[in-house]
Design an enzyme around this catalytic site. Structure first.
Site, PDB file in Angstrom:
ATOM      1  N   HIS A   1       2.486 -26.468  12.630  1.00 56.60           N
ATOM      2  CA  HIS A   1       3.860 -27.259  12.226  1.00 56.60           C
ATOM      3  C   HIS A   1       3.875 -28.257  12.955  1.00 56.60           C
ATOM      4  O   HIS A   1       4.286 -29.402  12.598  1.00 56.60           O
ATOM      5  CB  HIS A   1       4.896 -25.913  12.882  1.00 56.60           C
ATOM      6  CG  HIS A   1       4.814 -24.927  12.450  1.00 56.60           C
ATOM      7  ND1 HIS A   1       4.636 -24.407  11.123  1.00 56.60           N
ATOM      8  CD2 HIS A   1       5.023 -23.413  12.917  1.00 56.60           C
ATOM      9  CE1 HIS A   1       4.703 -23.222  10.764  1.00 56.60           C
ATOM     10  NE2 HIS A   1       5.112 -22.564  11.970  1.00 56.60           N
TER      11      HIS A   1
ATOM     12  N   ARG B   1       0.858  -1.253  -0.045  1.00 58.28           N
ATOM     13  CA  ARG B   1       0.164   0.105   0.013  1.00 58.28           C
ATOM     14  C   ARG B   1       0.763   1.140  -0.046  1.00 58.28           C
ATOM     15  O   ARG B   1       0.313   2.320  -0.406  1.00 58.28           O
ATOM     16  CB  ARG B   1      -0.961  -0.034   1.304  1.00 58.28           C
ATOM     17  CG  ARG B   1      -2.137  -0.568   0.885  1.00 58.28           C
ATOM     18  CD  ARG B   1      -3.239  -0.473   1.954  1.00 58.28           C
ATOM     19  NE  ARG B   1      -2.469  -1.003   3.145  1.00 58.28           N
ATOM     20  CZ  ARG B   1      -3.329  -1.416   4.440  1.00 58.28           C
ATOM     21  NH1 ARG B   1      -4.447  -0.925   4.372  1.00 58.28           N
ATOM     22  NH2 ARG B   1      -2.675  -1.672   5.514  1.00 58.28           N
TER      23      ARG B   1
ATOM     24  N   LYS C   1      11.546 -27.997   5.930  1.00 56.52           N
ATOM     25  CA  LYS C   1      12.787 -28.268   6.772  1.00 56.52           C
ATOM     26  C   LYS C   1      13.357 -29.570   6.467  1.00 56.52           C
ATOM     27  O   LYS C   1      12.695 -30.441   6.056  1.00 56.52           O
ATOM     28  CB  LYS C   1      12.670 -28.105   8.175  1.00 56.52           C
ATOM     29  CG  LYS C   1      12.365 -26.625   8.699  1.00 56.52           C
ATOM     30  CD  LYS C   1      12.287 -26.405  10.207  1.00 56.52           C
ATOM     31  CE  LYS C   1      11.615 -25.069  10.480  1.00 56.52           C
ATOM     32  NZ  LYS C   1      12.666 -23.880  10.656  1.00 56.52           N
TER      33      LYS C   1
HETATM   34  C1  BG6 Z   1       5.899 -19.177  12.880  1.00 54.56           C
HETATM   35  C2  BG6 Z   1       5.239 -18.582  14.184  1.00 54.56           C
HETATM   36  O1  BG6 Z   1       4.778 -19.870  12.247  1.00 54.56           O
HETATM   37  O2  BG6 Z   1       6.829 -19.943  13.181  1.00 54.56           O
HETATM   38  C3  BG6 Z   1       6.197 -17.879  14.783  1.00 54.56           C
HETATM   39  O3  BG6 Z   1       4.028 -17.674  13.770  1.00 54.56           O
HETATM   40  C4  BG6 Z   1       7.549 -18.832  15.100  1.00 54.56           C
HETATM   41  O4  BG6 Z   1       5.615 -17.464  16.098  1.00 54.56           O
HETATM   42  C5  BG6 Z   1       7.991 -19.274  13.829  1.00 54.56           C
HETATM   43  O5  BG6 Z   1       8.251 -17.893  15.901  1.00 54.56           O
HETATM   44  C6  BG6 Z   1       8.975 -20.300  14.259  1.00 54.56           C
HETATM   45  O6  BG6 Z   1       9.672 -20.861  13.013  1.00 54.56           O
HETATM   46  P1  BG6 Z   1      11.140 -21.368  13.068  1.00 54.56           P
HETATM   47  O7  BG6 Z   1      11.371 -21.772  11.452  1.00 54.56           O
HETATM   48  O8  BG6 Z   1      12.134 -20.049  13.476  1.00 54.56           O
HETATM   49  O9  BG6 Z   1      11.114 -22.388  13.979  1.00 54.56           O
END
Ligand code: BG6
Length: 476
Positions: free
Chosen positions: A229, A45, A171
């Site tokens: 995750h 924006r 990963k």
């Molecule tokens: C994100 C979350 O999806 O994943 C965050 O919203 C978190 O809160 C992050 O910090 C962690 O990702 P990674 O790859 O650093 O473990």
């Protein structure tokens, strides 16, 4: 290679684009993996223009060599996604000088905008070009909002062109789970409730909520980390062998796991879950403030920054195997790992074997990427009798550091190639929300509140009790 793809990033000035997407695209470019991308069109924006945007990204890259050809792909367009008329300029840009063979729309915006953006893309005629859409998590805030997003997106795109990102699937060690389980013959026979005592998945973070306090205050750890995750990782650990590596075959198997998760209800929630919130404490010897003070939002008194669950997958393979899940912010250190702990042997032959060292498979996702099988062997030497000694067999590829890549690099390449294997299908995300919504409902019904824990520890004491009640303990 022909320049086939225009990548359009909604939210081009936002945190995700700046912190993850553009750096990953730059790394891919340096690794000669971005030839097929003709343009990276960033939308936002704010009233930048392309030269100003390129200059800003050039500062971030801070590497003169090779950067010109990368910066040359970047374009910036001011666009308010809520205004249909703004999409005319985008359409014009995408058609000139000639349309690319494929257009990828990456929605790195608030999820509440996903439906509107897709509808505007359609109304503006842009989707007459072959197109894919990438959706960042979170897909909604509960099952109802997720369904609404899915319906609106799927009214415009076919599921085969929708790429829902969970960056944990990008990963390296998470993908290694597939290789480990289905590329070796020795694990499958013991990968079940006859031989596995318990499974643990930990995603520990030492950072706090950073600049995302407002979002986090309404979200909490269960929605932010477990819904996506941790459940995605659990799916790869627990799923049945797929018949092939086709994206949908794998996603069918993951879906079965999500649907078999034992519901956590008002009757079981107190025994099977712990919520925590960090208080003042110290990380690496540095004092840090508690969540409410750090975020500056006194109203989020009952938002959990830590959650531990005793989950289960109610099927033939996993019945009665506790699956302990935990994640939190401001914990003692940053690491993510999966532990598969095998059952103890039936009785002890060895004088010094207190049967305290069951075999374990420990899969480190980060910061190190490694897989270690914990076993025992004879302690070397002439001592009387056979004495035991723990030994760890490390199953780690001999990669040089240059091969290390960010999850987003892998996932972007897969989007360009049209490979959905590492992306979540709509029904998976909905099934995950269904289980999570049940837990949130149970928390509300029974009044499960957050317990404080000092920053720099591994969560509230009750999280230890969660495993200890079963005669088990977290692998720390
Ligand atoms: C994100 C979350 O999806 O994943 C965050 O919203 C978190 O809160 C992050 O910090 C962690 O990702 P990674 O790859 O650093 O473990």
């Amino acid at each position: 290679m022909t320049h086939m793809i225009d990548l359009v990033i909604f939210g081009g000035t936002g945190d995700l684009a700046q912190r993850k997407l553009l750096p990953s695209l730059w790394h891919l470019h340096r690794a000669n993996q971005l030839d097929r991308v003709r343009r990276i069109i960033c939308l936002g924006r704010s009233g930048h223009d392309t030269p100003a945007y390129r200059a800003q990204i050039a500062d971030q890259i801070n590497d003169a060599a090779e950067s010109d050809s990368f910066l040359g792909k970047l374009e910036y367009l001011t666009l308010d996604a809520t205004q249909l008329s703004d999409f005319d300029a985008l359409s014009h840009l995408l058609h000139n000088p000639a349309p690319a063979e494929q257009t990828v729309f990456y929605l790195a915006t608030a999820p509440a905008l996903y439906g509107t953006i897709c509808e505007h893309l359609k109304s503006s005629g842009v989707l007459a070009l072959p197109s894919r859409v990438v959706l960042e998590k979170p897909i909604g805030n509960d099952l109802a909002s997720c369904r609404e997003i899915n319906q609106r997106v799927l009214a415009v795109f076919n599921e085969s062109n929708v790429f829902r990102i969970d960056h944990y699937l990008g990963k390296e060690t998470v993908q290694n789970l597939l290789a480990l389980r289905f590329g070796n013959s020795m694990f499958d026979p013991v990968w079940n409730s006859h031989h596995v005592d318990n499974i643990q998945i930990t995603v520990a973070e030492s950072i706090g909520v950073e600049g995302r306090g407002d979002f986090y205050a309404q979200t909490g750890a269960l929605r932010d980390m477990v819904q996506n995750h941790i459940l995605q990782v659990l799916c790869l650990v627990a799923m049945e062998p797929p018949a092939s590596l086709e994206a949908d075959t794998i996603r069918d198997e993951k879906l079965k796991v999500l649907r078999a998760l034992t519901p956590i209800t008002a009757d079981t929630v107190k025994k099977n879950s712990v919520r925590g919130q960090y208080d003042d404490g110290a990380i690496d010897g540095q004092p840090v403030r508690g969540f409410l003070e750090e975020g500056g939002f006194a109203q989020a008194t009952n938002t959990e920054t830590f959650v531990a669950l005793r989950a289960g997958v109610h099927n033939w393979r996993w019945i009665n195997v506790p699956i302990y899940l935990r994640t939190g912010k401001r914990l003692a250190e940053r690491y993510s790992e999966i532990v598969v702990e095998f059952k103890k042997h039936p009785f002890s032959l060895f004088a010094d074997d207190q049967n305290h060292t069951p075999n374990k498979l420990v899969i480190n996702i980060q910061p190190e990427e490694s897989i270690t099988l914990h076993t025992v062997i004879k302690k070397p030497g002439l001592s009387r009798g056979i004495k035991l000694e723990p030994v760890e067999l490390t199953l780690t590829a001999d990669t040089d550091k240059k091969q290390h890549y960010d999850a987003y690099e892998r996932l972007l390449l897969d989007v360009f190639a049209g490979d959905q294997t590492l992306f979540m299908r709509g029904d998976e995300v909905e099934a995950a929300w269904q289980w999570i919504d049940g837990i949130i409902q149970a928390w509300q019904d029974v009044g499960v509140n957050v317990k404080p824990y000092p920053a720099g520890t591994m969560g509230p004491a009750a999280a230890q009790a969660l495993t200890e009640r079963d005669g088990r303990s977290w692998y720390d």
